[in-house]
Design a protein around this motif. Structure first.
Motif, PDB file in Angstrom:
ATOM      1  N   UNK A  12      41.176 -29.862  11.679  1.00 25.31           N
ATOM      2  CA  UNK A  12      41.059 -29.481  13.084  1.00 25.31           C
ATOM      3  C   UNK A  12      42.426 -29.154  13.652  1.00 25.31           C
ATOM      4  N   UNK A  13      42.461 -28.264  14.636  1.00 24.92           N
ATOM      5  CA  UNK A  13      43.718 -27.931  15.310  1.00 24.92           C
ATOM      6  C   UNK A  13      44.154 -29.130  16.145  1.00 24.92           C
ATOM      7  N   UNK A  14      45.370 -29.642  15.922  1.00 23.96           N
ATOM      8  CA  UNK A  14      45.816 -30.811  16.676  1.00 23.96           C
ATOM      9  C   UNK A  14      46.093 -30.510  18.155  1.00 23.96           C
ATOM     10  N   UNK A  19      43.464 -35.790  20.967  1.00 26.26           N
ATOM     11  CA  UNK A  19      43.070 -37.189  20.890  1.00 26.26           C
ATOM     12  C   UNK A  19      41.552 -37.296  20.829  1.00 26.26           C
ATOM     13  N   UNK A  20      40.943 -36.863  19.701  1.00 22.46           N
ATOM     14  CA  UNK A  20      39.481 -36.884  19.616  1.00 22.46           C
ATOM     15  C   UNK A  20      38.943 -38.312  19.617  1.00 22.46           C
ATOM     16  N   UNK A  21      37.807 -38.478  20.252  1.00 24.19           N
ATOM     17  CA  UNK A  21      37.144 -39.775  20.317  1.00 24.19           C
ATOM     18  C   UNK A  21      35.959 -39.781  19.353  1.00 24.19           C
ATOM     19  N   UNK A  25      32.146 -33.866  19.474  1.00 25.34           N
ATOM     20  CA  UNK A  25      31.904 -32.722  18.602  1.00 25.34           C
ATOM     21  C   UNK A  25      33.124 -31.802  18.650  1.00 25.34           C
ATOM     22  N   UNK A  26      33.725 -31.574  17.489  1.00 29.71           N
ATOM     23  CA  UNK A  26      34.921 -30.746  17.371  1.00 29.71           C
ATOM     24  C   UNK A  26      34.600 -29.493  16.565  1.00 29.71           C
ATOM     25  N   UNK A  27      35.376 -28.456  16.773  1.00 32.22           N
ATOM     26  CA  UNK A  27      35.263 -27.239  15.973  1.00 32.22           C
ATOM     27  C   UNK A  27      36.368 -27.262  14.932  1.00 32.22           C
ATOM     28  N   UNK A  32      33.060 -24.651  11.610  1.00 32.48           N
ATOM     29  CA  UNK A  32      31.986 -25.645  11.607  1.00 32.48           C
ATOM     30  C   UNK A  32      32.180 -26.607  12.772  1.00 32.48           C
ATOM     31  N   UNK A  33      31.076 -27.044  13.364  1.00 32.33           N
ATOM     32  CA  UNK A  33      31.130 -28.018  14.454  1.00 32.33           C
ATOM     33  C   UNK A  33      30.499 -29.316  13.984  1.00 32.33           C
ATOM     34  N   UNK A  34      31.271 -30.404  14.089  1.00 33.00           N
ATOM     35  CA  UNK A  34      30.806 -31.711  13.627  1.00 33.00           C
ATOM     36  C   UNK A  34      31.305 -32.801  14.553  1.00 33.00           C
ATOM     37  N   UNK A  35      30.544 -33.895  14.652  1.00 32.19           N
ATOM     38  CA  UNK A  35      31.065 -35.055  15.392  1.00 32.19           C
ATOM     39  C   UNK A  35      32.285 -35.613  14.663  1.00 32.19           C
ATOM     40  N   UNK A  36      33.227 -36.101  15.414  1.00 29.17           N
ATOM     41  CA  UNK A  36      34.454 -36.686  14.856  1.00 29.17           C
ATOM     42  C   UNK A  36      34.213 -38.171  14.610  1.00 29.17           C
ATOM     43  N   UNK A  37      34.499 -38.629  13.416  1.00 30.33           N
ATOM     44  CA  UNK A  37      34.327 -40.050  13.096  1.00 30.33           C
ATOM     45  C   UNK A  37      35.601 -40.655  12.546  1.00 30.33           C
TER      46      UNK A  37
END
Length: 66
Positions: A12-14, A19-21, A25-27, A32-37
């Motif tokens: 992912x682009x930083x 600060x993803x939680x 959902x990130x691109x 592709x779009x997926x939830x961040x874990x």
């Protein structure tokens, strides 16, 4: 999209996602779009498209890459 890519660890682009939680959902760089874990230091599977795009000088979003 194949299940192999679905299960792959995406990059992912930083700057787009500083600060993803968990659950957000990130691109990914490959689109592709997926939830961040959480970030994996050593993923078992790596998305081949993200792997190639992560070394680009500029990401598709326009931010500097590298």
């Amino acid at each position: 999209m194949s299940t192999a890519v679905e299960r792959a660890a995406h990059a992912y682009c930083p700057r787009c996602h500083p600060d993803p939680q968990p659950g957000e959902v990130l691109t990914a760089l490959c689109g592709a779009r997926h939830p961040y874990w959480g970030r994996r230091d050593r993923p078992v599977h790596t998305c081949p498209a993200c792997q190639a795009l992560a070394s680009a000088n500029v990401y598709a979003c326009g931010h500097p890459g590298g």
